[in-house]
Design an enzyme around this catalytic site. Structure first.
Site, PDB file in Angstrom:
ATOM      1  N   PRO A 107     -11.265   2.553  16.071  1.00  0.00           N
ATOM      2  CA  PRO A 107     -11.205   2.860  17.455  1.00  0.00           C
ATOM      3  C   PRO A 107     -10.673   3.617  18.468  1.00  0.00           C
ATOM      4  O   PRO A 107      -9.773   2.498  18.776  1.00  0.00           O
ATOM      5  CB  PRO A 107     -11.916   2.210  17.650  1.00  0.00           C
ATOM      6  CG  PRO A 107     -11.443   0.394  16.985  1.00  0.00           C
ATOM      7  CD  PRO A 107     -11.213   1.133  15.680  1.00  0.00           C
ATOM      8  N   GLN A 137     -15.296  -1.741  18.822  1.00  0.00           N
ATOM      9  CA  GLN A 137     -14.556  -2.325  20.071  1.00  0.00           C
ATOM     10  C   GLN A 137     -14.469  -2.933  20.737  1.00  0.00           C
ATOM     11  O   GLN A 137     -15.328  -2.341  21.856  1.00  0.00           O
ATOM     12  CB  GLN A 137     -13.196  -1.570  19.248  1.00  0.00           C
ATOM     13  CG  GLN A 137     -11.759  -1.898  20.222  1.00  0.00           C
ATOM     14  CD  GLN A 137     -11.353  -1.434  21.886  1.00  0.00           C
ATOM     15  OE1 GLN A 137     -12.410  -0.027  22.572  1.00  0.00           O
ATOM     16  NE2 GLN A 137     -11.377  -3.318  22.363  1.00  0.00           N
ATOM     17  N   THR A 183     -10.359  -6.555  20.365  1.00  0.00           N
ATOM     18  CA  THR A 183      -8.773  -6.407  20.234  1.00  0.00           C
ATOM     19  C   THR A 183      -8.356  -7.931  20.917  1.00  0.00           C
ATOM     20  O   THR A 183      -8.297  -8.137  21.910  1.00  0.00           O
ATOM     21  CB  THR A 183      -8.845  -5.395  20.754  1.00  0.00           C
ATOM     22  OG1 THR A 183      -9.665  -3.695  20.210  1.00  0.00           O
ATOM     23  CG2 THR A 183      -7.410  -4.639  21.302  1.00  0.00           C
ATOM     24  N   ARG A 194       3.477   2.568  28.715  1.00  0.00           N
ATOM     25  CA  ARG A 194       3.674   3.846  27.944  1.00  0.00           C
ATOM     26  C   ARG A 194       3.652   5.212  28.892  1.00  0.00           C
ATOM     27  O   ARG A 194       3.146   5.837  29.871  1.00  0.00           O
ATOM     28  CB  ARG A 194       1.900   4.673  27.230  1.00  0.00           C
ATOM     29  CG  ARG A 194       1.384   3.858  26.816  1.00  0.00           C
ATOM     30  CD  ARG A 194      -0.215   3.711  26.706  1.00  0.00           C
ATOM     31  NE  ARG A 194      -0.436   2.334  25.773  1.00  0.00           N
ATOM     32  CZ  ARG A 194      -1.986   2.793  25.446  1.00  0.00           C
ATOM     33  NH1 ARG A 194      -2.916   3.289  25.847  1.00  0.00           N
ATOM     34  NH2 ARG A 194      -2.267   1.126  25.197  1.00  0.00           N
ATOM     35  N   LYS A 248      -8.217  -7.368  16.151  1.00  0.00           N
ATOM     36  CA  LYS A 248      -7.900  -6.415  15.702  1.00  0.00           C
ATOM     37  C   LYS A 248      -6.667  -6.780  16.364  1.00  0.00           C
ATOM     38  O   LYS A 248      -6.676  -6.837  18.063  1.00  0.00           O
ATOM     39  CB  LYS A 248      -8.186  -5.135  16.005  1.00  0.00           C
ATOM     40  CG  LYS A 248      -7.959  -4.338  16.366  1.00  0.00           C
ATOM     41  CD  LYS A 248      -8.807  -2.869  16.726  1.00  0.00           C
ATOM     42  CE  LYS A 248      -7.975  -1.721  17.258  1.00  0.00           C
ATOM     43  NZ  LYS A 248      -6.525  -1.302  18.178  1.00  0.00           N
ATOM     44  N   ARG A 296       1.258   1.081  21.025  1.00  0.00           N
ATOM     45  CA  ARG A 296       1.362   1.451  22.164  1.00  0.00           C
ATOM     46  C   ARG A 296       1.143   0.228  22.996  1.00  0.00           C
ATOM     47  O   ARG A 296       1.352   0.200  24.292  1.00  0.00           O
ATOM     48  CB  ARG A 296      -0.793   1.643  22.501  1.00  0.00           C
ATOM     49  CG  ARG A 296      -0.663   3.690  21.467  1.00  0.00           C
ATOM     50  CD  ARG A 296      -2.222   4.031  20.959  1.00  0.00           C
ATOM     51  NE  ARG A 296      -2.344   4.461  22.566  1.00  0.00           N
ATOM     52  CZ  ARG A 296      -2.158   5.748  22.684  1.00  0.00           C
ATOM     53  NH1 ARG A 296      -1.891   6.699  22.353  1.00  0.00           N
ATOM     54  NH2 ARG A 296      -3.265   6.178  23.679  1.00  0.00           N
ATOM     55  N   ASP A 320      -4.146  -0.873   9.927  1.00  0.00           N
ATOM     56  CA  ASP A 320      -4.288  -0.613  10.978  1.00  0.00           C
ATOM     57  C   ASP A 320      -2.730  -0.052  11.089  1.00  0.00           C
ATOM     58  O   ASP A 320      -2.064  -0.527  11.778  1.00  0.00           O
ATOM     59  CB  ASP A 320      -5.182  -1.333  12.148  1.00  0.00           C
ATOM     60  CG  ASP A 320      -5.134   0.344  12.583  1.00  0.00           C
ATOM     61  OD1 ASP A 320      -5.999   1.277  13.113  1.00  0.00           O
ATOM     62  OD2 ASP A 320      -4.164  -0.242  13.905  1.00  0.00           O
TER      63      ASP A 320
HETATM   64  C1  LIG Z   1      -5.594   7.710  21.247  1.00  0.00           C
HETATM   65  C2  LIG Z   1      -5.723   6.349  21.573  1.00  0.00           C
HETATM   66  C3  LIG Z   1      -6.517   6.013  21.633  1.00  0.00           C
HETATM   67  C4  LIG Z   1      -7.002   4.160  21.429  1.00  0.00           C
HETATM   68  N1  LIG Z   1      -7.954   3.892  22.459  1.00  0.00           N
HETATM   69  C5  LIG Z   1      -7.910   2.611  21.768  1.00  0.00           C
HETATM   70  C6  LIG Z   1      -8.809   1.581  22.210  1.00  0.00           C
HETATM   71  O1  LIG Z   1     -10.143   1.677  22.810  1.00  0.00           O
HETATM   72  N2  LIG Z   1      -9.167   0.091  21.905  1.00  0.00           N
HETATM   73  C7  LIG Z   1      -8.594  -0.324  20.557  1.00  0.00           C
HETATM   74  O2  LIG Z   1      -8.544  -1.415  20.177  1.00  0.00           O
HETATM   75  N3  LIG Z   1      -7.846   0.708  20.660  1.00  0.00           N
HETATM   76  C8  LIG Z   1      -7.148   1.907  20.561  1.00  0.00           C
HETATM   77  N4  LIG Z   1      -6.770   2.859  20.452  1.00  0.00           N
HETATM   78  C9  LIG Z   1      -5.801   1.893  18.675  1.00  0.00           C
HETATM   79  C10 LIG Z   1      -5.769   2.235  16.982  1.00  0.00           C
HETATM   80  O3  LIG Z   1      -7.377   1.753  17.303  1.00  0.00           O
HETATM   81  C11 LIG Z   1      -5.782   2.444  15.815  1.00  0.00           C
HETATM   82  O4  LIG Z   1      -5.213   0.895  16.150  1.00  0.00           O
HETATM   83  C12 LIG Z   1      -4.147   2.753  16.330  1.00  0.00           C
HETATM   84  O5  LIG Z   1      -4.353   4.353  16.971  1.00  0.00           O
HETATM   85  C13 LIG Z   1      -3.142   2.416  14.813  1.00  0.00           C
HETATM   86  O6  LIG Z   1      -2.497   3.971  14.988  1.00  0.00           O
HETATM   87  P1  LIG Z   1      -2.327   5.205  14.482  1.00  0.00           P
HETATM   88  O7  LIG Z   1      -2.302   5.695  15.793  1.00  0.00           O
HETATM   89  O8  LIG Z   1      -0.807   5.340  13.944  1.00  0.00           O
HETATM   90  O9  LIG Z   1      -3.260   5.048  13.368  1.00  0.00           O
HETATM   91  C14 LIG Z   1      -6.494   3.959  20.390  1.00  0.00           C
HETATM   92  C15 LIG Z   1      -5.059   4.431  19.652  1.00  0.00           C
HETATM   93  C16 LIG Z   1      -4.899   5.826  20.514  1.00  0.00           C
HETATM   94  C17 LIG Z   1      -4.060   6.746  20.354  1.00  0.00           C
END
Ligand SMILES: Cc1cc2nc3c(=O)[nH]c(=O)nc-3n(C[C@H](O)[C@H](O)[C@H](O)COP(=O)(O)O)c2cc1C
Length: 382
Positions: free
Chosen positions: A80, A130, A158, A167, A255, A282, A310
């Protein structure tokens, strides 16, 4: 370059960078502090080598896996991610339909830009919602009720965002959602006319999981860090997670689990899955990578709960390595987000198609017919 010619995630990233206003690209591409964890999430896979077996007499490859009670046609699903209609005007609609075509799971964020009702009515393949734990319990409960009514299969709470990660790219660019109209952002819009036209001529930008509940609506420009610090509840506890699991009553995932002790507590509160994740680097920079942390978690709890790896995945062979360690499936965000920005649904389909081919080719070259046949015997660490 067009989407059709994108062979890997780097190609999609290049295209996304060209198509998106700078602050939006950097919101996707950036991570916390020095971005060490972000880089390590992918680099970790390079410290582990595959050892193939040959002459396996393969008569076909089966990529399917069952995770969180869902049968997926490929062992990689869409994690998500927030704000997708900022990246492409079709947003979650495009990603959901692409995931459906590939028979894999689609995860939508609490900060999704299409409603859970619409997603529920649009796709028939597995759907994960999520959940962020808000200070306003009415809002959190309202999201759960809506997802139950919209027939979502999995709820993923999460647990790694009780405060926002630092960030710095977002601080530098002044990224907000929706984009605020400052001199800098207007210049950036002018330099990306196609994005600007599509964004401002498609339906009004909103966060329907929030806006129907929060009186002020969701059209005020806020930074994601402000959202985390003002709306999410930093006192979230195991008891809260358990209460949510009980209210949900279906497949329930945490998560953002990184330690063995937390993985064990996830079982105690009745979770059916954990996503080993550091939120794509992040949040807590300096945190270990999911792949490096996977083996000890699988050894401790892998027979009692589904473990998902993940983050950091950019190649099919990364998926093979995580499955060999014992993950039931993998998930990722940027691996489909650059593609969404580059070309909407067609872009996401091309990214998933590339990754599926890579996983399939990798399985053949490993001499392995099904994902269950992958094991640590096929791995060596440097
Ligand atoms: C632009 C962006 C927005 C994201 N927004 C959410 C979010 O709203 N909720 C959440 O649980 N994780 C969020 N994530 C984390 C992703 O669910 C995931 O854990 C992460 O992207 C995994 O790393 P990867 O981008 O290297 O595959 C976000 C990631 C990105 C890159």
């Amino acid at each position: 370059m067009s989407v059709d010619r994108c062979r890997n995630i780097r190609d999609f990233r290049t295209l996304a960078k060209r198509r998106l206003p700078g602050p939006i690209f950097h919101y996707i591409d950036g991570a916390a502090d020095d971005e060490v964890t972000y880089r390590r999430n992918t680099a970790a896979f390079e410290r582990c080598d595959l050892v193939p077996n040959v002459l396996a007499g393969l008569d076909g490859i089966d990529l399917s896996t069952t995770v969180m009670g869902q049968k997926l046609k490929m062992p990689l699903f869409c994690a998500p991610t927030a704000l997708q209609r900022l990246f492409h005007h079709d947003g979650e609609r495009a990603v959901a339909k692409a995931a459906e075509k590939f028979g894999t799971m689609f995860g939508i964020s609490s900060l999704g830009t299409v409603s859970v009702e619409e997603i529920g009515a649009t796709i028939s393949t597995p759907k994960l919602f999520q959940l962020y734990f808000h200070k306003d319990k009415g809002l959190t409960n309202n999201m759960i009720e809506r997802c139950l009514a919209a027939n979502f299969d999995v709820l993923a709470l999460t647990v790694d965002t009780i405060t926002g990660g630092n960030r710095e790219r977002d601080l530098r660019t002044g990224f907000t959602s929706p984009p605020s109209l400052t001199f800098k952002s207007l210049v950036s819009f002018a330099l990306h006319p196609r994005w600007t036209f599509n964004h401002f001529t498609s339906e009004k930008f909103e966060l329907p999981q929030l806006s129907r509940y929060v009186k002020e609506g969701s059209s005020l420009s806020v930074s994601i860090s402000d959202y985390f610090s003002t709306m999410l509840d930093p006192s979230m506890s195991w008891k809260d997670a358990e209460d949510i699991r009980k209210m949900w009553g279906r497949q329930f995932c945490l998560k953002g689990i990184m330690s063995v002790s937390d993985a064990k507590r996830a079982i105690d509160i009745g979770a059916t899955a954990i996503m080993v994740s550091n939120h794509g680097g992040r949040q807590l920079d300096g945190s270990r990578s999911p792949f490096d942390q996977l083996a000890e978690i699988v050894d401790a709890v892998g027979d009692k709960i589904d473990v998902v790896c993940d983050g950091g995945i950019t190649r099919g062979t990364h998926v093979l390595k995580a499955l060999s360690v014992g993950a039931k499936a993998c998930s990722g965000g940027r691996l489909y987000l650059y593609a969404l920005a580059a070309g909407g649904q067609a872009g996401v389909e091309k990214a998933l198609s590339n990754l599926r081919s890579e996983i399939e080719r990798g399985m053949m070259l490993m001499g392995c017919r099904s994902v269950a046949g992958l094991s640590r015997e096929n791995l060596r660490w440097r």
